[in-house]
Design an enzyme around this catalytic site. Structure first.
Site, PDB file in Angstrom:
ATOM      1  N   ASP A  33       0.799  -1.224   0.000  1.00 28.88           N
ATOM      2  CA  ASP A  33       0.000   0.000   0.000  1.00 28.88           C
ATOM      3  C   ASP A  33       0.833   1.276   0.000  1.00 28.88           C
ATOM      4  O   ASP A  33       0.656   2.150  -0.854  1.00 28.88           O
ATOM      5  CB  ASP A  33      -1.024  -0.008   1.146  1.00 28.88           C
ATOM      6  N   GLY A 263      -7.225   2.841  -4.049  1.00 23.84           N
ATOM      7  CA  GLY A 263      -7.141   3.777  -2.936  1.00 23.84           C
ATOM      8  C   GLY A 263      -5.752   4.357  -2.755  1.00 23.84           C
ATOM      9  O   GLY A 263      -5.596   5.537  -2.420  1.00 23.84           O
ATOM     10  N   ASP A 264      -4.722   3.545  -2.981  1.00 22.71           N
ATOM     11  CA  ASP A 264      -3.340   4.020  -2.843  1.00 22.71           C
ATOM     12  C   ASP A 264      -3.032   5.114  -3.860  1.00 22.71           C
ATOM     13  O   ASP A 264      -2.392   6.119  -3.536  1.00 22.71           O
ATOM     14  CB  ASP A 264      -2.354   2.868  -3.042  1.00 22.71           C
TER      15      ASP A 264
END
Length: 305
Positions: A33, A263-264
């Site tokens: 992540d 999302g990262d």
């Protein structure tokens, strides 16, 4: 959040990534992540900022290849430890017809677990106090182990006192924690020092039991967090920044291939925009745009333009 040519350190774990294809074969790459965010952040900032990654790897060929890849992405390696006889973790991504993914992990003996317990950790933690921005995630808190986590949190607290911006992506992964209570305690020990919180409602609900987005915002308002972003996948993201509320629609795509690193990448583009003087709305639009591109290719890191 605008900062002139900021120095950013991202702290966490990169793993060997195996992407399972429809025919059962495996495509090997690397991901994690905070590492995904570091790559996309370095690409977004270019020469307008510097990005370093903080982790521990082994002395094997996979670790060599990781470092070569990061250097090619203009990510600084000075804070990367190489531990003899150790290996990085490994995970496999399996995706369904809708592009949603399932992860299988092999990480219990990963070198990153000793990142802040080695003799070299002291100088690295001290060096972090000189950065403008420190970025970490819930996964970072989990994989460091208790001793390493305590040392990191002490450093984050001191860095914030000296004026650094502390950025946190909640990324709660239950399987990495001995219990939900242990995770809550770790999160609560650091959340009061976070200036920008990049969250997903699902993770906040799973960890703290918040009923909805408003409950999440209320909790972080009590903590005094100046800027909170709720990432909601294909739905509009919600932002509270210095008492103002914003809602920014996501980019729609015709076909989702793989949601890994959505999302990262959003977080990277959002942070880059804010550091370069963009408003919360502009930053969210940049985040949605990058995420929409990432989910149309397999794996965590899409090829460079």
């Amino acid at each position: 959040m605008s900062t002139s040519k900021p120095r950013i350190a991202l702290i966490g774990e990169c793993m060997i990534e195996l992407q399972q294809r429809a025919d059962g074969s495996l495509q090997q790459s690397f991901g994690g992540d905070t590492l995904n965010t570091a790559v996309y952040l370095a690409r977004a900032l270019g020469e307008r900022g510097s990005v370093d990654y903080v982790t521990a790897l082994g002395d094997d060929s996979f670790s060599d290849a990781m470092c070569e890849q990061w250097a090619a992405e203009n990510i600084g390696l000075e804070r990367v430890q190489r531990l003899p006889g150790r290996l990085p973790g490994l995970y496999c991504i399996q995706t369904d017809a809708a592009g949603e993914r399932r992860f299988l992990y092999w990480r219990n003996e990963a070198a990153v677990r000793e990142c802040f317990t080695t003799p070299a950790a002291g100088p690295i933690l001290a060096a972090l106090l000189d950065y403008d921005v420190l970025y970490f995630s819930g996964v970072t808190l989990a994989v460091l182990g208790e001793q390493g986590r305590v040392r990191l949190i002490e450093t984050l607290v001191e860095a914030r006192r000296r004026g650094a911006q502390v950025v946190f992506d909640n990324n709660y992964r239950p399987r990495l924690w001995a219990s939900v209570e242990a995770a809550r305690a770790a999160y609560r020990s650091v959340l009061p020092y976070v200036e920008l919180a990049l969250l997903t409602v699902e993770d906040e609900q799973a960890l703290f039991g918040y009923a909805d987005s408003e409950a999440v915002f209320a909790a972080y308002e009590q903590l005094g967090t100046p800027e909170v972003v709720l990432k909601r996948g294909a739905e509009a993201c919600l932002i509270r920044c210095d008492g103002q509320s914003y809602e920014v629609s996501a980019q729609r795509v015709e076909r989702v291939v793989d949601t890994t690193a959505a999302g990262d990448s959003f977080s990277a583009a959002y942070l880059a925009s804010r550091l370069l003087g963009g408003s919360p709305q502009e930053a969210a639009e940049a985040g949605h745009l990058l995420a929409s591109r990432v989910i149309q290719v397999p794996g965590a890191l899409m090829p460079r333009d």
